[in-house]
Design a protein around this motif. Structure first.
Motif, PDB file in Angstrom:
ATOM      1  N   ALA A  44       0.853  -1.200   0.000  1.00 56.75           N
ATOM      2  CA  ALA A  44       0.000   0.000   0.000  1.00 56.75           C
ATOM      3  C   ALA A  44       0.885   1.245   0.000  1.00 56.75           C
ATOM      4  O   ALA A  44       2.040   1.202   0.441  1.00 56.75           O
ATOM      5  N   GLN A  45       0.345   2.348  -0.474  1.00 52.84           N
ATOM      6  CA  GLN A  45       1.036   3.636  -0.427  1.00 52.84           C
ATOM      7  C   GLN A  45       1.285   4.034   1.032  1.00 52.84           C
ATOM      8  O   GLN A  45       0.585   3.567   1.931  1.00 52.84           O
ATOM      9  N   PHE A  46       2.250   4.947   1.232  1.00 52.36           N
ATOM     10  CA  PHE A  46       2.493   5.476   2.572  1.00 52.36           C
ATOM     11  C   PHE A  46       1.689   6.769   2.708  1.00 52.36           C
ATOM     12  O   PHE A  46       2.101   7.801   2.210  1.00 52.36           O
ATOM     13  N   TYR A  63       8.774  -9.679 -10.862  1.00 55.00           N
ATOM     14  CA  TYR A  63       8.177  -8.336 -10.955  1.00 55.00           C
ATOM     15  C   TYR A  63       6.726  -8.374 -10.492  1.00 55.00           C
ATOM     16  O   TYR A  63       6.068  -9.419 -10.558  1.00 55.00           O
ATOM     17  N   VAL A  64       6.219  -7.221 -10.073  1.00 52.70           N
ATOM     18  CA  VAL A  64       4.811  -7.127  -9.650  1.00 52.70           C
ATOM     19  C   VAL A  64       3.924  -6.915 -10.874  1.00 52.70           C
ATOM     20  O   VAL A  64       3.019  -7.704 -11.160  1.00 52.70           O
ATOM     21  N   HIS A  65       4.147  -5.840 -11.592  1.00 58.41           N
ATOM     22  CA  HIS A  65       3.370  -5.503 -12.797  1.00 58.41           C
ATOM     23  C   HIS A  65       4.255  -4.646 -13.725  1.00 58.41           C
ATOM     24  O   HIS A  65       4.006  -3.448 -13.886  1.00 58.41           O
ATOM     25  N   PRO A  66       5.268  -5.278 -14.319  1.00 59.58           N
ATOM     26  CA  PRO A  66       6.290  -4.513 -15.051  1.00 59.58           C
ATOM     27  C   PRO A  66       5.772  -3.846 -16.324  1.00 59.58           C
ATOM     28  O   PRO A  66       4.890  -4.375 -17.007  1.00 59.58           O
ATOM     29  N   ARG A  67       6.373  -2.707 -16.614  1.00 56.13           N
ATOM     30  CA  ARG A  67       6.100  -1.975 -17.861  1.00 56.13           C
ATOM     31  C   ARG A  67       7.449  -1.653 -18.490  1.00 56.13           C
ATOM     32  O   ARG A  67       8.473  -1.607 -17.799  1.00 56.13           O
ATOM     33  N   TYR A 108       3.846  -0.391  -5.676  1.00 55.99           N
ATOM     34  CA  TYR A 108       2.565  -0.016  -5.063  1.00 55.99           C
ATOM     35  C   TYR A 108       1.394  -0.654  -5.816  1.00 55.99           C
ATOM     36  O   TYR A 108       1.423  -0.776  -7.046  1.00 55.99           O
ATOM     37  N   GLU A 109       0.377  -1.033  -5.040  1.00 57.85           N
ATOM     38  CA  GLU A 109      -0.811  -1.662  -5.617  1.00 57.85           C
ATOM     39  C   GLU A 109      -1.356  -0.798  -6.747  1.00 57.85           C
ATOM     40  O   GLU A 109      -1.478   0.419  -6.611  1.00 57.85           O
ATOM     41  N   ASN A 110      -1.683  -1.424  -7.858  1.00 55.10           N
ATOM     42  CA  ASN A 110      -2.303  -0.777  -9.018  1.00 55.10           C
ATOM     43  C   ASN A 110      -1.479   0.367  -9.615  1.00 55.10           C
ATOM     44  O   ASN A 110      -2.035   1.245 -10.275  1.00 55.10           O
ATOM     45  N   ASP A 160       5.950   8.512  -2.407  1.00 54.42           N
ATOM     46  CA  ASP A 160       5.951   7.042  -2.513  1.00 54.42           C
ATOM     47  C   ASP A 160       6.889   6.577  -3.621  1.00 54.42           C
ATOM     48  O   ASP A 160       7.672   5.649  -3.440  1.00 54.42           O
ATOM     49  N   VAL A 161       6.760   7.198  -4.796  1.00 51.96           N
ATOM     50  CA  VAL A 161       7.513   6.708  -5.961  1.00 51.96           C
ATOM     51  C   VAL A 161       9.012   6.971  -5.787  1.00 51.96           C
ATOM     52  O   VAL A 161       9.843   6.148  -6.173  1.00 51.96           O
ATOM     53  N   ILE A 162       9.360   8.078  -5.159  1.00 52.67           N
ATOM     54  CA  ILE A 162      10.789   8.344  -4.901  1.00 52.67           C
ATOM     55  C   ILE A 162      11.336   7.300  -3.923  1.00 52.67           C
ATOM     56  O   ILE A 162      12.411   6.727  -4.131  1.00 52.67           O
ATOM     57  N   ALA A 163      10.584   7.033  -2.858  1.00 59.27           N
ATOM     58  CA  ALA A 163      11.026   6.027  -1.878  1.00 59.27           C
ATOM     59  C   ALA A 163      11.224   4.670  -2.548  1.00 59.27           C
ATOM     60  O   ALA A 163      12.129   3.906  -2.200  1.00 59.27           O
ATOM     61  N   ASP A 164      10.393   4.384  -3.542  1.00 58.28           N
ATOM     62  CA  ASP A 164      10.441   3.100  -4.261  1.00 58.28           C
ATOM     63  C   ASP A 164      11.440   3.167  -5.424  1.00 58.28           C
ATOM     64  O   ASP A 164      11.248   2.536  -6.467  1.00 58.28           O
ATOM     65  N   ASN A 165      12.485   3.968  -5.261  1.00 54.46           N
ATOM     66  CA  ASN A 165      13.573   4.071  -6.259  1.00 54.46           C
ATOM     67  C   ASN A 165      13.051   4.418  -7.647  1.00 54.46           C
ATOM     68  O   ASN A 165      13.536   3.890  -8.654  1.00 54.46           O
ATOM     69  N   ALA A 166      12.037   5.298  -7.686  1.00 52.22           N
ATOM     70  CA  ALA A 166      11.471   5.755  -8.966  1.00 52.22           C
ATOM     71  C   ALA A 166      11.056   4.567  -9.844  1.00 52.22           C
ATOM     72  O   ALA A 166      11.244   4.590 -11.062  1.00 52.22           O
TER      73      ALA A 166
END
Ligand code: 0L1
Ligand code: MG
Length: 255
Positions: free
Chosen positions: A22-24, A96-100, A140-142, A149-155
């Motif tokens: 989930a998002q923070f 991967y979770v949902h790679p693009r 992150y989900e979906n 959030d996205v910065i914390a997740d290494n972009a």
């Protein structure tokens, strides 16, 4: 008081186990400084496991990309050797979770670069340029997140593939690109979508890493950011980025 080390452990574990989180938000929502601190701590965990830093990725460098995820600022992340996929190689969806995937330009550095530099100074620090593909995979989900959030997740960094290197004098300012799945076009665009010219992304990278006491190191790679919206990957697909003048870059998704 937010426990940034714990949040770094959560994002790192999510990436390692390919599990959506989930998002923070609420009390755990991250401001920019906190988010980059979390990113640094989560990458330190990878380095502790034996991965090596090999460069930097720039993210959200085109309007299309910003619109795709509803975030309006350029971000950066850290690349490690474990993220590199050999050109012509394969990717396993299980990791991967949902790679693009998205087409990019990659720079290979020959001199250190950091702080406020001009495009000419940035180019002078470049050893070579190449067509490239980035595999992004928000943990992150979906694929839903706020900027922190996205910065914390290494972009969303999760993989990259680099094609043949070309001389730094190669004009990559406005090259046509077709991204194909199994020979079928799924995205079309131009490298000019990357901040108007990918060299501006290198200038931004030098400035942004300096804020965190880093520099772009000789021998390291800078992924300049997506030139089109990212296309979701599926098992069994063959991915090819066709770049005007500088050639193709390919990989396949294992079935
Ligand atoms: O490389 C990128 O532009 C991705 C940055 C993070 C946003 C996303 O996951 O799409
Ligand atoms: Mg990218």
């Amino acid at each position: 008081m937010k426990d940034l080390a714990h949040i770094a452990q959560v994002v790192d574990e999510a990436a390692r186990s390919a599990t959506a989180i989930a998002q923070f938000d609420g009390d755990n929502a991250l401001n920019l400084d906190e988010a980059y601190a979390v990113q640094a701590m989560s990458i330190a965990r990878r380095l502790d496991r034996g991965e090596r830093r090999v460069g930097v990725k720039m993210g959200l460098t085109s309007r299309q990309k910003m619109e795709q995820v509803g975030v309006s600022e350029v971000v950066w992340g850290r690349l490690t050797n474990a993220m590199r996929i050999e050109e012509g190689g394969a990717l396993d969806m299980a990791n991967y979770v949902h790679p693009r995937v998205e087409p990019e330009i990659a720079y290979l550095m020959k001199k250190p670069l950091s702080g406020d530099v001009s495009p000419l100074e940035a180019l002078d620090a470049v050893e070579a340029v190449a067509p490239a593909l980035e595999i992004i995979d928000s943990r992150y989900e979906n694929f839903k997140f706020a900027l922190g959030d996205v910065i914390a997740d290494n972009a969303s960094s999760s993989g990259f593939v680099v094609g043949n290197w070309h001389a730094p004098s190669t004009d990559v300012a406005n090259l046509g690109i077709i991204l194909k799945f199994d020979g079928r076009p799924v995205q079309m665009g131009s490298t000019a979508a990357i901040l108007g010219n990918p060299i501006r992304s290198l200038v931004a990278a030098a400035r942004m890493v300096a804020r965190w006491g880093e520099r772009l190191e000789p021998g390291s790679i800078v992924m300049a950011g997506g030139a089109t919206a990212a296309a979701p990957l599926a098992a069994g697909v063959h991915v090819c980025g066709e770049f005007q003048n500088v050639g193709n870059v390919e990989f396949r998704v294992a079935s």
